[in-house]
Design a protein around this motif. Sequence first.
Motif: not given
Lengths: 186, 402
Positions: A150-152, B32, B74, B76-78, B385
């Motif tokens: 995740k996030g990669k 992802d 998730t 997550c920040t992209h 987050r």
Amino acid sequence: MEVDKGKGEAEETRKVAEADRDTVTLKSSDGKLFEVSKEAAARLSTVLAGMIAGGSIDDNGTDLKQIGSEALENVVDYCNKHANSIPSAALISSSISFNTAPFKEPEEWERKFVDRLSHDALFDLVEAANFLGMERLLDVTCHKISEMMKGKSPDQIREVFNIKNDYTKEELEEIRQELAWAFYDD
Amino acid sequence: MARRRKPCRDWSTGLPPELLGLVLHHLPCLIDRVYFACVCRAWRSAAKDEAPPRQLPWLVMPSPGKTSFFAQQTGCTHHLRLPEGIRGARLCGSHDGGWVAAAGEAWGGYAAVNIISGVQVPLPNRISFFHPFTVRGNGCRCKHPMLLRTVTFSAAPTSANCIAAAHIASVCNIAFCRPGMDEHWLTLSQELRAIEDIIYCRSLPQQGFYALRDTEDLVVYAAANAVAISNKSTPLVMSFVHHRFEKRVDYSLNRPGSSVSRYLVESRGKLLMVLREYSMRAMKRCTRVFRIFEMAEALPHGQAKASWVELHELQGRALFLGRGSSRAVEVSQFSGLQEGVIYYLDDACFDISLVVGSGGKFSSSDMGLYSMAMNKRLTRGEAGRFPRRFASECSPPLWLPI
């Protein structure tokens, strides 16, 4: 004659003992023996449940030729830990319908259990869980693998799992064109 | 923690596709999945068989430099690569499938752009309206510049029956057009009452654009010539119906130092109005309370007016609140969502000076999560987050439904 009779009796006694025992013995591909709670094995693994019900469990160690000792140790460890934790009804039902129902987050001990594994041990455990039909363990291990992605970026994921990039430059360029939104260049 | 030893197992082709598929099930965010498929051929072919996961709206944070988005599923920040034409533009609307409305300049450069495919559809820059008093004494149709506040689409902007409704600042405040077809936005009679929010409703008995006024009454707009709207030579004609509401008992409640902003959300075949009460503290907005009302149709026995009935809980839903783009989602269908939570942005009021003034900075600090169950804003620890503030040279953040 004597010997044979004795052998027969011993066989009888062994069978009775086997039925009464509350553990089963599993044998890894490299010949190591592991004891596991019969109740937990039957509850967590469809394959072991079938073997127990069908009487094909060997007291001297049921051969699991596809599973190495390290992975089998982890399987047994997981089953025994599971037997000791209070099984919630929700957990069991979520492991049955794992494909449709939303995944139930790993419990704290499950998280710790997979966190301590090396990448290779995790790989072997996923395979073992798949072979033994252990849906919950499969879910927890696959969840762990996904967490590692995740996030990669693709490069970072390849680095984590030591995967060789087998695309040609042209193919990669094509993918980046097609999915331009996902690829940031300075 | 996993030991930092280089893995020896063949993670690329060693796992059967069904196990890779299981791993994919645990990757709810589209980006992802895209990156997963880019790792190697074997993973790509495993990913091919999996249907793309349903996405919660992305929180897009535009910037002339690096635009990014936050994925609630998730945490997550992209980075997000915007199509070239809209880098540095103000984003002022969105639609399912990755569509945004963009304003390249303060008074123009309007377009609908798909962030995933890069497809762009121009939107007119001016309104056309009937001016009753001219020098010659008889009225005529005039063209006039307009400032886009928010755009709402009835369908994907590339589809032949799409209509866009714009909340504007000009001689009137609402206008309509067919993206890529009309040269000007169509206005109706001068609509001067303040509009709070405009959404397009599909699942209500009466389909159309619902505009909420500050009086909490509704005006529903729909194409009068629905069959002919895909024909360019037929002009767009809009009809509208007023829905007057019985005043809520505490409607005029305007406590000193407290302001109210209102949003519309369509959910489970009903229309919701979300009330946001906020106060100003040191020139910054600070949201205090959210309240939710459901539209109740006029009662059959002679009562002519509809009414707003307060709901005290969201009943298995979460709300993503944004001007013209709010949506309700069923919590049970997604991971990483908190039930009864409103995800809100700093858009309680529209600051026109930011848009027309040069060198302005869009700064958001009144954004976060609000729990209807606890009747309070969630703290940093409780909100995960989710970004608490965002500043940009070009645009406020926006919800993007994928």
